[in-house]
Design an enzyme around this catalytic site. Structure first.
Site, PDB file in Angstrom:
ATOM      1  CE1 TYR A   1      -3.625   2.605   0.760  1.00  0.00           C
ATOM      2  CE2 TYR A   1      -2.273   3.243   2.651  1.00  0.00           C
ATOM      3  CZ  TYR A   1      -3.342   3.487   1.801  1.00  0.00           C
ATOM      4  OH  TYR A   1      -4.118   4.605   1.984  1.00  0.00           O
TER       5      TYR A   1
ATOM      6  CE  LYS B   1      -3.579   5.491  -1.568  1.00  0.00           C
ATOM      7  NZ  LYS B   1      -4.558   6.225  -2.413  1.00  0.00           N
TER       8      LYS B   1
END
Length: 315
Positions: free
Chosen positions: A182, A186
Site C-alpha cells: 500500500y 501511495k
C-alpha cells in the site's frame, strides 16, 4: 486556514471527473461540486451502485448534472476506454480528482499482471491522466492559470515503503506485507504528481511556452468513515487502533473528508505556490517523508512507467 466547501464559487462553467465517485470521500466530493453547479463525471466500476449514488445526490440537489463513467482500475484497458469515452463527449476538462483506491488488501495479481494495489492506486491513475493530459492543457490555455487542476488522493501511509522507496526489482512485492505494498503505491502517487507539476505546473516549460498550466495537489484526507479498509489485511494491533480511534471520534464523515480535495480542485483560495504540494485536512500543509521529495526517484519511476505502459499500448 479555515475552509468550508460552501465558500466555493459558482462552477456552472466547469466539468470535472471524480474516480471512485459512488462512495466515501469521492461521493462527498461529487455532491459538493454539483452543489455549486459543476458537471461531474462519476467514475465507477459498478453501474448499479453508481446510479443509486447519483439518485441520492439528486434527491438533495435536483438539478445536479452527473454522468456515469464506467471504469475498473483493476483493468488498464477499462481505464483507457473510460478516458476515450470522456474525450468523445466533452471539449474541456477543468479538474480531475483521482480518488479510487484500495488499502492493504491481501496479495492479488490483476489481469494485467500487476499487484492490485500498485495498479489500482498508481498505474491506473497514471494511465488515466496520460490519456487526459492533452485536454487538460488545451482547457488551461484559454483560461486563468488557476482554472485547471489535478488532485491525487494519497496517504501518510506512503512512509511504509521498502528502504529504496520504490522496489524496482519486484514491484509486486509479493513477499512483503499488505501495508508495505500500500505504501509503495501511495508513494507512486506523490512522485508522479510532482513530475506533472514540474512539467505542466506554474512556471513550467509548458506554462511559459503556451500559457496554459495545470495545478496539482496530493491529499492525505486523514481517517475517514467508510469501507476502504473493510478488506484490509492489517496486523491486529493496527486494526485495533483504527477501531478505538474511530470510537473516540477521530474519524470524520465522508463529507468532511472531501473538503481538502475540494479546496485543492476548485477553491480560489489555493495559490500557485501550493501547486505540487502535499495537503492534509482541512486544506492544511501536510507532512511528507524525505523520500517523497526525491526528484531522482520520481524521474526513475516515471521512466519505468512510461516504458512499461508504452509496451502495453497505454501511452
Amino acid at each position: 486556514m479555515s475552509f468550508h466547501p460552501d465558500s466555493l464559487p459558482d462552477l456552472s462553467w466547469t466539468t470535472y471527473i471524480v474516480t471512485g465517485g459512488n462512495s466515501g470521500i469521492a461521493f462527498g466530493t461529487v455532491a459538493r461540486l454539483v452543489q455549486h453547479n459543476a458537471h461531474v463525471y462519476m467514475g465507477v466500476r459498478n453501474q448499479e451502485k453508481g446510479t443509486s449514488s447519483i439518485q441520492r445526490i439528486q434527491a438533495k440537489y435536483p438539478n445536479a448534472r452527473i454522468t456515469l463513467l464506467d471504469m475498473d482500475h483493476l483493468s488498464l484497458g477499462s481505464v483507457a476506454s473510460a478516458a476515450e469515452s470522456f474525450l468523445s463527449k466533452e471539449p474541456a476538462l477543468h479538474g480531475l480528482i483521482n480518488n479510487a483506491g484500495i488499502m492493504a488488501t491481501p496479495f492479488e495479481a490483476t489481469g494485467d499482471g500487476f499487484e492490485a494495489q500498485w495498479q489500482t492506486n498508481y498505474l491506473a491513475h497514471w494511465v488515466f491522466k496520460s490519456r487526459l493530459l492533452l485536454i487538460l492543457l488545451q482547457t488551461a490555455t484559454s483560461l486563468e492559470p488557476e482554472s485547471v487542476r489535478v488532485v491525487d488522493l494519497s496517504s501518510s501511509g506512503h512512509t511504509m515503503v521498502p528502504s529504496a522507496g520504490i522496489y524496482f526489482e519486484d514491484l509486486n512485492l509479493k513477499g512483503r506485507s499488505s501495508m508495505v505494498r500500500y505504501g509503495q503505491s501511495k508513494l507512486g502517487n506523490i512522485l508522479h504528481a510532482k513530475i506533472l507539476n514540474k512539467l505542466c505546473g506554474p512556471n513550467s516549460p509548458h506554462a511559459v511556452a503556451d500559457g496554459g498550466e495545470i495545478w496539482t495537489a496530493i491529499v492525505h484526507p486523514g481517517l475517514v468513515k467508510g469501507g476502504i479498509a473493510d478488506n484490509a489485511d492489517m496486523p491486529w494491533l493496527l486494526r485495533k487502533f483504527f477501531h478505538v480511534y474511530g470510537a473516540m471520534g477521530g474519524m470524520v464523515d465522508p463529507d468532511v473528508g472531501s473538503w481538502t480535495s475540494l479546496f485543492c480542485v476548485a477553491s480560489p483560495e489555493m495559490t500557485k505556490e501550493q501547486s505540487g504540494k502535499f495537503f492534509q485536512r482541512i486544506a492544511q500543509a501536510g507532512w511528507q517523508s524525505k523520500i517523497a521529495g526525491d526528484t531522482e526517484l520520481a524521474k526513475l519511476l516515471e521512466e519505468w512507467t512510461e516504458s512499461e505502459m508504452k509496451q502495453r499500448g497505454f501511452h
